[in-house]
Design a protein around this motif. Structure first.
Motif, mmCIF file in Angstrom:
data_model
loop_
_atom_site.group_PDB
_atom_site.id
_atom_site.type_symbol
_atom_site.label_atom_id
_atom_site.label_comp_id
_atom_site.label_asym_id
_atom_site.label_seq_id
_atom_site.Cartn_x
_atom_site.Cartn_y
_atom_site.Cartn_z
ATOM 1 N N VAL A 228 11.895 -0.353 -4.094
ATOM 2 C CA VAL A 228 10.657 0.409 -4.239
ATOM 3 C C VAL A 228 10.859 1.493 -5.294
ATOM 4 C CG1 VAL A 228 8.968 1.887 -3.076
ATOM 5 C CG2 VAL A 228 10.027 -0.029 -1.840
ATOM 6 N N LEU A 229 9.891 1.646 -6.179
ATOM 7 C CA LEU A 229 9.969 2.671 -7.221
ATOM 8 C C LEU A 229 9.566 4.035 -6.672
ATOM 9 C CD1 LEU A 229 8.443 0.829 -10.313
ATOM 10 C CD2 LEU A 229 10.856 1.323 -9.882
ATOM 11 N N GLN A 230 10.341 5.038 -7.048
ATOM 12 C CA GLN A 230 10.041 6.430 -6.700
ATOM 13 C C GLN A 230 9.739 7.154 -8.015
ATOM 14 O OE1 GLN A 230 10.034 7.383 -3.493
ATOM 15 N NE2 GLN A 230 10.959 5.525 -2.629
ATOM 16 N N TRP A 231 8.505 7.595 -8.176
ATOM 17 C CA TRP A 231 8.063 8.183 -9.446
ATOM 18 C C TRP A 231 7.947 9.707 -9.367
ATOM 19 C CZ3 TRP A 231 7.109 5.763 -14.051
ATOM 20 C CH2 TRP A 231 6.990 4.375 -14.036
ATOM 21 N N PRO A 232 8.253 10.387 -10.471
ATOM 22 C CA PRO A 232 7.845 11.794 -10.576
ATOM 23 C C PRO A 232 6.374 11.791 -10.987
ATOM 24 C CG PRO A 232 9.047 11.154 -12.553
ATOM 25 C CD PRO A 232 9.036 9.943 -11.649
ATOM 26 N N VAL A 233 5.516 12.430 -10.216
ATOM 27 C CA VAL A 233 4.072 12.408 -10.492
ATOM 28 C C VAL A 233 3.551 13.839 -10.575
ATOM 29 C CG1 VAL A 233 1.803 11.741 -9.606
ATOM 30 C CG2 VAL A 233 3.740 10.166 -9.387
ATOM 31 N N ASP A 244 1.113 20.549 -9.903
ATOM 32 C CA ASP A 244 2.180 20.280 -8.933
ATOM 33 C C ASP A 244 2.953 19.054 -9.405
ATOM 34 O OD1 ASP A 244 1.874 22.246 -6.930
ATOM 35 O OD2 ASP A 244 0.091 21.205 -6.164
ATOM 36 N N LEU A 245 4.269 19.100 -9.227
ATOM 37 C CA LEU A 245 5.099 17.938 -9.553
ATOM 38 C C LEU A 245 5.692 17.392 -8.264
ATOM 39 C CD1 LEU A 245 6.445 16.121 -11.757
ATOM 40 C CD2 LEU A 245 8.426 17.642 -11.561
ATOM 41 N N ILE A 246 5.359 16.154 -7.960
ATOM 42 C CA ILE A 246 5.974 15.459 -6.826
ATOM 43 C C ILE A 246 7.145 14.680 -7.393
ATOM 44 C CG2 ILE A 246 5.597 13.791 -4.975
ATOM 45 C CD1 ILE A 246 2.566 14.455 -5.264
ATOM 46 N N SER A 247 8.337 15.097 -7.081
ATOM 47 C CA SER A 247 9.522 14.532 -7.742
ATOM 48 C C SER A 247 9.806 13.094 -7.353
ATOM 49 C CB SER A 247 10.749 15.408 -7.466
ATOM 50 O OG SER A 247 10.994 15.484 -6.075
ATOM 51 N N ALA A 248 9.420 12.677 -6.145
ATOM 52 C CA ALA A 248 9.686 11.306 -5.699
ATOM 53 C C ALA A 248 8.474 10.779 -4.936
ATOM 54 C CB ALA A 248 10.941 11.247 -4.844
ATOM 55 N N PHE A 249 7.512 10.284 -5.679
ATOM 56 C CA PHE A 249 6.277 9.729 -5.112
ATOM 57 C C PHE A 249 6.510 8.242 -4.888
ATOM 58 C CE2 PHE A 249 1.453 10.555 -5.402
ATOM 59 C CZ PHE A 249 1.149 9.452 -4.605
ATOM 60 N N ASN A 250 6.625 7.830 -3.624
ATOM 61 C CA ASN A 250 6.839 6.422 -3.287
ATOM 62 C C ASN A 250 5.631 5.610 -3.745
ATOM 63 O OD1 ASN A 250 6.694 3.928 -1.671
ATOM 64 N ND2 ASN A 250 8.475 4.760 -0.585
ATOM 65 N N HIS A 258 -0.550 12.278 0.063
ATOM 66 C CA HIS A 258 0.031 13.515 -0.483
ATOM 67 C C HIS A 258 -0.980 14.654 -0.452
ATOM 68 C CE1 HIS A 258 3.950 12.103 -1.956
ATOM 69 N NE2 HIS A 258 3.339 10.934 -2.115
ATOM 70 N N LEU A 259 -2.215 14.329 -0.780
ATOM 71 C CA LEU A 259 -3.239 15.379 -0.811
ATOM 72 C C LEU A 259 -3.470 15.979 0.569
ATOM 73 C CD1 LEU A 259 -5.787 13.704 -3.252
ATOM 74 C CD2 LEU A 259 -4.204 15.579 -3.753
ATOM 75 N N GLU A 260 -3.389 15.150 1.609
ATOM 76 C CA GLU A 260 -3.580 15.651 2.972
ATOM 77 C C GLU A 260 -2.489 16.643 3.364
ATOM 78 O OE1 GLU A 260 -3.774 12.100 5.297
ATOM 79 O OE2 GLU A 260 -5.963 11.944 5.155
#
Length: 339
Positions: A228-233, A244-250, A258-260
């Protein structure tokens, strides 16, 4: 003058005196070479190694036929270079001395010392063996061989470890590239296809292009053990100039997930949203169509993978970026009108 200058080239008067010194018609090439050698020795004693190198070089430039003199000039110049930290030049000079006089002990010691400084331990061992064939009882050379052997083993071990790590890294990069390709993602720049160079270099360039030097640290998409890819988003809030930076967005999680968490009514709001205009129920997610410069809305119930596979989405700079706007503020409509 109380002392000689290091750069005689800056003093034409001294150069003139020096020319007179070597102008004797009775002097042979050997005589002049010895005179330059003695000059070099004087500089060396004063620890002025640059002019010493110059003097020894001028002695060699005489091209005298005496191998003994030339061997000494090379050996002495090697010593001056060594003290200047020019270990490669020092090694080359020591080798030249040994070509003229294979049993020159100082030159043999210098080659070994230089090889040790250059961390060329295998060559150091070879020179130790050559030296011990002539000076079998020389304790210093015996000790240097033992030291070089230990350091070589350690260096070889470290080299093998590095090669193994590089092999693992290449394998991981290949898996990552394969995972990205199978998902049919679009990148603004894709060096893997249609570019010159070896496939390995193309792949390396592609992986490098995915690395982002974010202010908070370097981030890059990664492939976990489950494939599974984990992206910085990055989420952008243009109304307030924040992000905001989510460092590991599955990639299998949804935007809404994430928004919740980020805009939960149970948690304190962000400093820039004290009026709580940004609530999950009124948030919309957009991205900019890179080709047409138009805004495209994404369903927040989509997974990240689905969002990235949108036919109009392009990944720029290795960090997928999305706009988050609130329909509870007039800015939402104003922002849409820009597009």
């Amino acid at each position: 003058m109380k002392e000689a200058p290091e750069n005689i080239e800056d003093f034409p008067e001294l150069q003139a005196f020096q020319q007179i010194k070597y102008a004797s018609e009775e002097s042979t090439k050997e005589d002049n070479a010895l005179t330059h050698k003695n000059d070099g020795n004087q500089w060396f004693k004063k620890k002025m190694y640059k002019p010493a190198v110059t003097a020894y070089t001028e002695g060699l430039d005489q091209k005298c036929a005496d191998k003994e003199i030339n061997a000494v000039l090379y050996t002495n110049r090697a010593a001056a270079h060594y003290h200047l930290g020019n270990h490669r030049s020092s090694l080359n000079d020591a080798k030249e001395a040994l070509n003229l006089k294979p049993d020159h002990l100082k030159a043999l010691n210098r080659t070994i010392d230089c090889c040790m400084q250059l961390k060329e331990y295998g060559e150091a061992i070879q020179w130790c063996d050559k030296a011990l064939q002539i000076y079998s009882s020389d304790k210093k050379i015996q000790d240097l061989r033992i030291q070089a052997s230990k350091l070589k083993k350690s260096a070889d071990k470290e080299k093998r470890k590095k090669q193994l790590e590089e092999k693992k890294q290449r394998a991981a990069e290949e898996k990552l590239i394969a995972a990205l390709k199978v998902r049919n993602l679009r990148f603004v720049s894709d060096p893997v296809e249609g570019q010159d160079g070896e496939p390995e270099e193309q792949a390396k360039a592609f992986v490098t292009s995915l690395v982002s030097n974010e202010p908070s640290g370097r981030h890059m998409v990664s492939l976990d053990d489950e494939g599974v890819l984990q992206w910085p988003v990055r989420f952008l809030y243009p109304e307030h100039g924040h992000s905001d930076l989510i460092s590991a967005f599955n990639e299998d999680t949804r935007f809404i997930d994430h928004l919740e968490v980020m805009f939960s009514s149970k948690e304190a709001p962000p400093e820039w949203d004290q009026e709580r205009k940004y609530q999950v129920t009124n948030l919309k997610v957009y991205f900019e169509d890179y080709d047409e410069r138009k805004l495209v809305e994404l369903n927040a119930d989509l997974t990240l993978k689905a969002g990235l596979q949108h036919p109009r989405y392009h990944i720029v700079g290795g960090v997928p970026t999305f706009f988050v706007l609130s329909t509870a503020t007039p800015y939402h409509e104003q922002f849409l009108k820009k597009y």
